[in-house]
Write a protein that holds these residues in place. Sequence first.
Motif, PDB file in Angstrom:
ATOM      1  N   LYS A 188       0.573  -1.250   0.273  1.00 29.76           N
ATOM      2  CA  LYS A 188      -0.153  -0.035  -0.004  1.00 29.76           C
ATOM      3  C   LYS A 188       0.956   1.254   0.228  1.00 29.76           C
ATOM      4  CE  LYS A 188      -4.242  -2.181   2.397  1.00 29.76           C
ATOM      5  NZ  LYS A 188      -4.789  -2.285   3.901  1.00 29.76           N
ATOM      6  N   LEU A 189       1.576   1.003   0.805  1.00 25.25           N
ATOM      7  CA  LEU A 189       2.860   2.269   1.098  1.00 25.25           C
ATOM      8  C   LEU A 189       3.642   2.792  -0.230  1.00 25.25           C
ATOM      9  CD1 LEU A 189       4.403   1.774   4.353  1.00 25.25           C
ATOM     10  CD2 LEU A 189       2.488   3.312   3.719  1.00 25.25           C
ATOM     11  N   LEU A 190       4.300   1.864  -0.676  1.00 25.18           N
ATOM     12  CA  LEU A 190       4.321   1.769  -2.414  1.00 25.18           C
ATOM     13  C   LEU A 190       3.717   2.340  -4.089  1.00 25.18           C
ATOM     14  CD1 LEU A 190       7.085  -0.297  -2.415  1.00 25.18           C
ATOM     15  CD2 LEU A 190       7.847   1.853  -2.313  1.00 25.18           C
ATOM     16  N   SER A 191       2.260   1.520  -3.251  1.00 28.94           N
ATOM     17  CA  SER A 191       1.702   1.598  -4.732  1.00 28.94           C
ATOM     18  C   SER A 191       0.549   3.517  -4.788  1.00 28.94           C
ATOM     19  CB  SER A 191       0.136   0.819  -4.774  1.00 28.94           C
ATOM     20  OG  SER A 191      -0.399   1.470  -3.509  1.00 28.94           O
ATOM     21  N   VAL A 192       1.061   4.038  -3.578  1.00 34.04           N
ATOM     22  CA  VAL A 192       0.668   5.568  -3.558  1.00 34.04           C
ATOM     23  C   VAL A 192       1.938   6.672  -3.618  1.00 34.04           C
ATOM     24  CG1 VAL A 192      -1.336   4.816  -2.109  1.00 34.04           C
ATOM     25  CG2 VAL A 192       0.802   5.388  -0.467  1.00 34.04           C
ATOM     26  N   ALA A 193       3.238   5.866  -3.485  1.00 39.07           N
ATOM     27  CA  ALA A 193       4.660   6.993  -2.941  1.00 39.07           C
ATOM     28  C   ALA A 193       4.574   7.522  -4.534  1.00 39.07           C
ATOM     29  CB  ALA A 193       5.419   5.847  -2.281  1.00 39.07           C
ATOM     30  N   SER A 194       5.177   8.700  -4.433  1.00 37.80           N
ATOM     31  CA  SER A 194       5.406   9.368  -5.871  1.00 37.80           C
ATOM     32  C   SER A 194       6.636   8.097  -6.515  1.00 37.80           C
ATOM     33  CB  SER A 194       6.346  10.688  -5.192  1.00 37.80           C
ATOM     34  OG  SER A 194       7.980  10.390  -4.367  1.00 37.80           O
ATOM     35  N   THR A 195       6.930   8.351  -7.418  1.00 37.07           N
ATOM     36  CA  THR A 195       8.024   7.779  -8.321  1.00 37.07           C
ATOM     37  C   THR A 195       9.148   8.664  -7.460  1.00 37.07           C
ATOM     38  OG1 THR A 195       7.533   9.034 -10.647  1.00 37.07           O
ATOM     39  CG2 THR A 195       9.899   7.967 -10.112  1.00 37.07           C
ATOM     40  N   GLU A 196       9.441   9.627  -6.297  1.00 39.22           N
ATOM     41  CA  GLU A 196      10.753  10.253  -6.684  1.00 39.22           C
ATOM     42  C   GLU A 196      11.109   9.494  -5.119  1.00 39.22           C
ATOM     43  OE1 GLU A 196      12.577  13.864  -3.614  1.00 39.22           O
ATOM     44  OE2 GLU A 196      11.644  13.993  -5.753  1.00 39.22           O
ATOM     45  N   GLN A 197       9.539   8.715  -4.282  1.00 37.33           N
ATOM     46  CA  GLN A 197       9.929   7.905  -2.807  1.00 37.33           C
ATOM     47  C   GLN A 197       9.779   6.195  -3.087  1.00 37.33           C
ATOM     48  OE1 GLN A 197       5.586  10.036  -1.133  1.00 37.33           O
ATOM     49  NE2 GLN A 197       6.964  10.345   0.608  1.00 37.33           N
ATOM     50  N   ARG A 198       9.620   6.161  -4.260  1.00 38.92           N
ATOM     51  CA  ARG A 198       9.766   4.771  -4.965  1.00 38.92           C
ATOM     52  C   ARG A 198      11.161   4.270  -5.306  1.00 38.92           C
ATOM     53  NH1 ARG A 198       5.118   3.942  -9.400  1.00 38.92           N
ATOM     54  NH2 ARG A 198       2.847   4.728  -7.028  1.00 38.92           N
ATOM     55  N   THR A 199      12.212   5.766  -5.777  1.00 40.09           N
ATOM     56  CA  THR A 199      13.131   4.986  -5.925  1.00 40.09           C
ATOM     57  C   THR A 199      14.408   5.737  -5.286  1.00 40.09           C
ATOM     58  OG1 THR A 199      13.707   7.646  -7.167  1.00 40.09           O
ATOM     59  CG2 THR A 199      12.524   6.056  -8.962  1.00 40.09           C
ATOM     60  N   ASN A 200      14.110   5.661  -4.078  1.00 37.67           N
ATOM     61  CA  ASN A 200      14.609   6.054  -2.735  1.00 37.67           C
ATOM     62  C   ASN A 200      14.856   5.181  -1.804  1.00 37.67           C
ATOM     63  OD1 ASN A 200      16.786   7.755  -1.215  1.00 37.67           O
ATOM     64  ND2 ASN A 200      15.457   8.792  -0.451  1.00 37.67           N
ATOM     65  N   PHE A 201      15.621   4.183  -2.452  1.00 37.85           N
ATOM     66  CA  PHE A 201      15.364   2.771  -1.382  1.00 37.85           C
ATOM     67  C   PHE A 201      17.481   2.548  -1.242  1.00 37.85           C
ATOM     68  CE2 PHE A 201      15.190   1.713  -5.591  1.00 37.85           C
ATOM     69  CZ  PHE A 201      16.506   1.229  -5.702  1.00 37.85           C
ATOM     70  N   THR A 202      17.516   1.696   0.100  1.00 35.76           N
ATOM     71  CA  THR A 202      18.437   1.547   0.397  1.00 35.76           C
ATOM     72  C   THR A 202      18.386  -0.875   0.148  1.00 35.76           C
ATOM     73  OG1 THR A 202      18.974   3.231   1.554  1.00 35.76           O
ATOM     74  CG2 THR A 202      20.312   1.107   1.666  1.00 35.76           C
ATOM     75  N   ILE A 203      19.346  -1.095   0.034  1.00 33.27           N
ATOM     76  CA  ILE A 203      18.975  -2.698   0.061  1.00 33.27           C
ATOM     77  C   ILE A 203      20.075  -3.143   0.619  1.00 33.27           C
ATOM     78  CG2 ILE A 203      19.740  -4.274  -2.129  1.00 33.27           C
ATOM     79  CD1 ILE A 203      19.195  -3.070  -4.252  1.00 33.27           C
ATOM     80  N   SER A 204      20.004  -3.981   1.668  1.00 34.05           N
ATOM     81  CA  SER A 204      21.093  -4.470   2.528  1.00 34.05           C
ATOM     82  C   SER A 204      20.683  -6.111   1.919  1.00 34.05           C
ATOM     83  CB  SER A 204      20.547  -4.758   3.993  1.00 34.05           C
ATOM     84  OG  SER A 204      19.776  -5.664   3.950  1.00 34.05           O
ATOM     85  N   ALA A 205      21.652  -6.951   2.671  1.00 35.99           N
ATOM     86  CA  ALA A 205      21.527  -8.160   1.889  1.00 35.99           C
ATOM     87  C   ALA A 205      19.974  -9.081   1.931  1.00 35.99           C
ATOM     88  CB  ALA A 205      21.855  -9.782   2.644  1.00 35.99           C
TER      89      ALA A 205
END
Length: 83
Positions: free
Chosen positions: A41-58
């Motif tokens: 739900k959070l990603l589906s309503v997020a802006s493109t900028e918010q969706r592409t601002n992520f951090t990956i761990s293992a």
Amino acid sequence: MKMRLNLSELPTFANVQIDSDAVIFSLSDGRTITIPLVWSKLLSVASTEQRTNFTISAYNVFWDDIDEIIGVENVLFGKNLYL
């Protein structure tokens, strides 16, 4: 009763990509798994900028701007496990 695997038994995240409808997860074992944005739900309503601002761990992908975390267990075993 659902059993949890040890993290050492799971593949790790190698890469994550976002398109307009889905999140594409590349795993260390060579698999690519795509989940629709509507599973979060959070990603589906997020802006493109918010969706592409992520951090990956293992074992997790973090979207701090929207307080979303998707773990490798979610990707492997389905949307209802821990989301």
